[in-house]
Design a protein around this motif. Structure first.
Motif, short mmCIF file in Angstrom:
data_model
loop_
_atom_site.label_atom_id
_atom_site.label_comp_id
_atom_site.label_asym_id
_atom_site.label_seq_id
_atom_site.Cartn_x
_atom_site.Cartn_y
_atom_site.Cartn_z
N UNK A 1 34.72 37.31 37.63
CA UNK A 1 36.22 37.45 38.11
C UNK A 1 36.87 38.51 37.01
N UNK A 2 37.67 39.77 37.97
CA UNK A 2 38.69 40.13 36.43
C UNK A 2 39.62 40.05 36.69
N UNK A 3 40.92 40.06 36.22
CA UNK A 3 42.27 39.97 36.61
C UNK A 3 42.54 41.51 36.69
N UNK A 4 43.07 41.88 38.37
CA UNK A 4 43.18 42.78 38.66
C UNK A 4 44.95 43.41 39.50
N UNK A 5 45.64 43.77 38.78
CA UNK A 5 46.82 43.23 39.12
C UNK A 5 47.35 42.06 40.00
N UNK A 6 46.66 41.31 38.98
CA UNK A 6 47.53 39.75 39.10
C UNK A 6 46.72 38.50 40.44
N UNK A 7 44.81 39.81 40.20
CA UNK A 7 44.09 39.14 41.51
C UNK A 7 42.90 39.24 40.31
N UNK A 8 42.30 38.10 41.01
CA UNK A 8 41.04 37.50 40.42
C UNK A 8 39.80 38.83 41.77
N UNK A 9 39.53 39.87 41.26
CA UNK A 9 38.50 39.77 41.74
C UNK A 9 37.00 40.19 41.44
#
Length: 536
Positions: A119-127
């Motif tokens: 997962x990558x951190x995108x806008x504070x979320x793990x996606x």
């Protein structure tokens, strides 16, 4: 009385029909209606031969290829194996047409990060990322790999289902345990800079139950070795399939022919299949662990089976898109190349895939009265200088029936003779080193070649075409056609049919897609590094 050498060659010539009788264009890609809906369990080619890697001459290598016509750029999911299926290689060592040994491969697919995926951190979320990799992968470096495949290999003695309870898993001598890892497919050079070295790291030495000596195993994507003009063949054979003086494919085999035509230079080497990859299940086994109490001739075939019941999940997850249950049902079967594709009639293709060798007698009319020669006659009779009658007219085709069902005494007939379609290998015939292999196998006195088993470089297409069109109805000058020496070997007549039965039996049929042994690897798993999805 023929001397011993000539006795062997007589048997070798007869054996030529064993596999060829049931083949024509020599492979098995998308060969039956049912299997087209199940590409992950579609068997494409089956190879069986004595090892010709230095120091491995006392072994037999089996290679079962699956998932045909893999475009190298076929991302982003590429070509994982079916974790619900069992893929099996069966060996009959006594001739009763029933498996005595089965090597059963079963796969498991998992995501990185304990099944959650990278997962990558995108806008504070793990996606979770959508790809199978988040960076480069290499030998000993898989931190950026998002999906992994592993597998087990189980040795089953006797019946593949009833013998399961007493079966044993092969152990991984290279890494320990009973699990083996499969390399990710060749996505491209930016993802995996040196794929050959990377993939070779997945060749594992293994301990085989009930076998004193170790073997080796490898499962992974390989370059397709089978050479054929696939598109033109199935476009009503859109070429003149007689080799002529203008065919540069095999200059050493361009004997004069009474027929005009041939393969023009711009068509020679038009090997469509060779532009794709396959997934290979390769296992190397000591000969002493295969022959049992038989006479040294083994028969083998590969199958894939799925659970009988399948219910689609309306809320699928990575772990499963359906629920499977019930007994395993065989959905794919392959030994001699292209039996199902161009010999078995369309109504019975799925039945053949489900059948066991002991049931082959039910489909005998496809061999006694084959349609392929009649189709060739329909397409080419009276065309391009060919006579109007092309197909052999000896019915039943005893030349094909004897080879198809029994093997031949003195060479590849097993201790017990049971009519069945499977590839046979005389393990007493020494391997031919790669550089000395002849693509025409037994026809060219290379006794270690097709149809005494099958090696990756054997030109099964040209051999098969000539046999189904009646080559064995004519005296066979083994070796003469390649050496140019009419005294090399006496002509032999197998007595299975007469020359008059096969009007074009001596014609040099070809599809014009050659292969050279030295184009392939000389070491296990023998097939080449797969083509990269991105060559840049």
């Amino acid at each position: 009385m023929l001397n011993n050498k000539k006795k062997v060659l007589v048997s070798a010539g007869a054996v030529l029909a064993t596999v060829c009788a049931t083949t024509a264009w020599a492979s098995s890609h998308r060969e039956a209606p049912g299997i087209t809906a199940m590409p992950k369990v579609d068997a494409t080619d089956f190879y069986m031969f004595r090892g010709y890697e230095t120091g491995k001459e006392d072994t037999v290598t089996f290679i079962a290829n699956y998932q045909p016509l893999q475009a190298p750029y076929g991302g982003p999911n590429y070509f994982t194996m079916d974790s619900d299926a069992v893929y099996e290689i069966h060996v009959d060592n006594d001739g009763d047409a029933m498996e005595d040994i089965t090597f059963q491969f079963q796969f498991q697919n998992t995501l990185a990060n304990s099944g959650k995926g990278i997962a990558l951190k995108v806008g504070g979320q793990d996606i979770a990322i959508p790809l199978r990799q988040a960076g480069t992968i290499g030998a000993g470096s898989n931190a950026a790999q998002n999906e992994f495949e592993s597998y087990t290999v189980r040795k089953i003695n006797g019946d593949r289902r009833s013998g399961y309870a007493a079966s044993s898993l092969l152990t991984n001598k290279s890494a320990g345990g009973t699990t083996f890892n499969k390399p990710i497919d060749n996505i491209g050079k930016k993802t995996i800079a040196d794929y050959a070295t990377y993939a070779d790291g997945f060749i594992s030495e293994t301990t085989i139950p009930d076998c004193a000596a170790p073997g080796r195993v490898f499962v992974g994507q390989r370059a397709e070795a089978f050479a054929v003009n696939l598109g033109e063949i199935f476009d009503l054979v859109n070429l003149v399939p007689i080799q002529g003086a203008d065919n540069p494919a095999y200059p050493q085999y361009n004997a004069s022919s009474p027929f005009s035509g041939g393969i023009s230079q711009d068509r020679a080497n038009d090997d469509l299949v060779g532009k794709f990859n396959v997934t290979s299940l390769a296992i190397e086994v000591p000969i002493s662990c295969l022959t049992g109490n038989g006479n040294g001739v083994i028969g083998a075939w590969t199958t894939a089976s799925l659970p009988q019941a399948r219910v689609l999940d309306p809320s699928p997850t990575y772990e499963g898109t359906d629920v499977n249950g019930g007994a395993y049902v065989q959905v794919a079967r392959l030994s001699a190349p292209l039996v199902n594709e161009v010999v078995i009639g369309l109504p019975d293709k799925d039945l053949f895939n489900a059948a066991e060798p002991t049931q082959d007698g039910a489909l005998a009319p496809y061999v006694t009265n084959p349609t392929l020669p009649e189709l060739v006659e329909l397409l080419f009779g009276g065309v391009a200088g060919l006579p109007a009658e092309l197909a052999p007219n000896n019915f039943p085709r005893n030349d094909l029936v004897a080879a198809f069902l029994t093997g031949f005494p003195g060479f590849n007939q097993q201790a017990t003779v049971t009519g069945s379609e499977m590839m046979r290998l005389n393990t007493g015939v020494a391997a031919t080193p790669l550089a000395k292999q002849n693509v025409f196998g037994l026809v060219a006195e290379d006794l270690a070649g097709f149809p005494n088993g099958r090696r990756p470089a054997d030109d099964t297409v040209d051999i098969a075409l000539r046999v189904v069109m009646g080559r064995l109805c004519h005296p066979v000058p083994l070796g003469q056609e390649l050496s140019g020496d009419p005294k090399a070997v006496d002509d032999i007549n197998l007595g299975l049919c007469a020359p008059a039965d096969a009007p074009v039996g001596t014609a040099a049929f070809t599809d014009g897609a050659p292969i050279k042994p030295t184009d392939l690897r000389a070491t296990f798993p023998y097939l080449n590094t797969p083509l990269a999805g991105s060559p840049n």
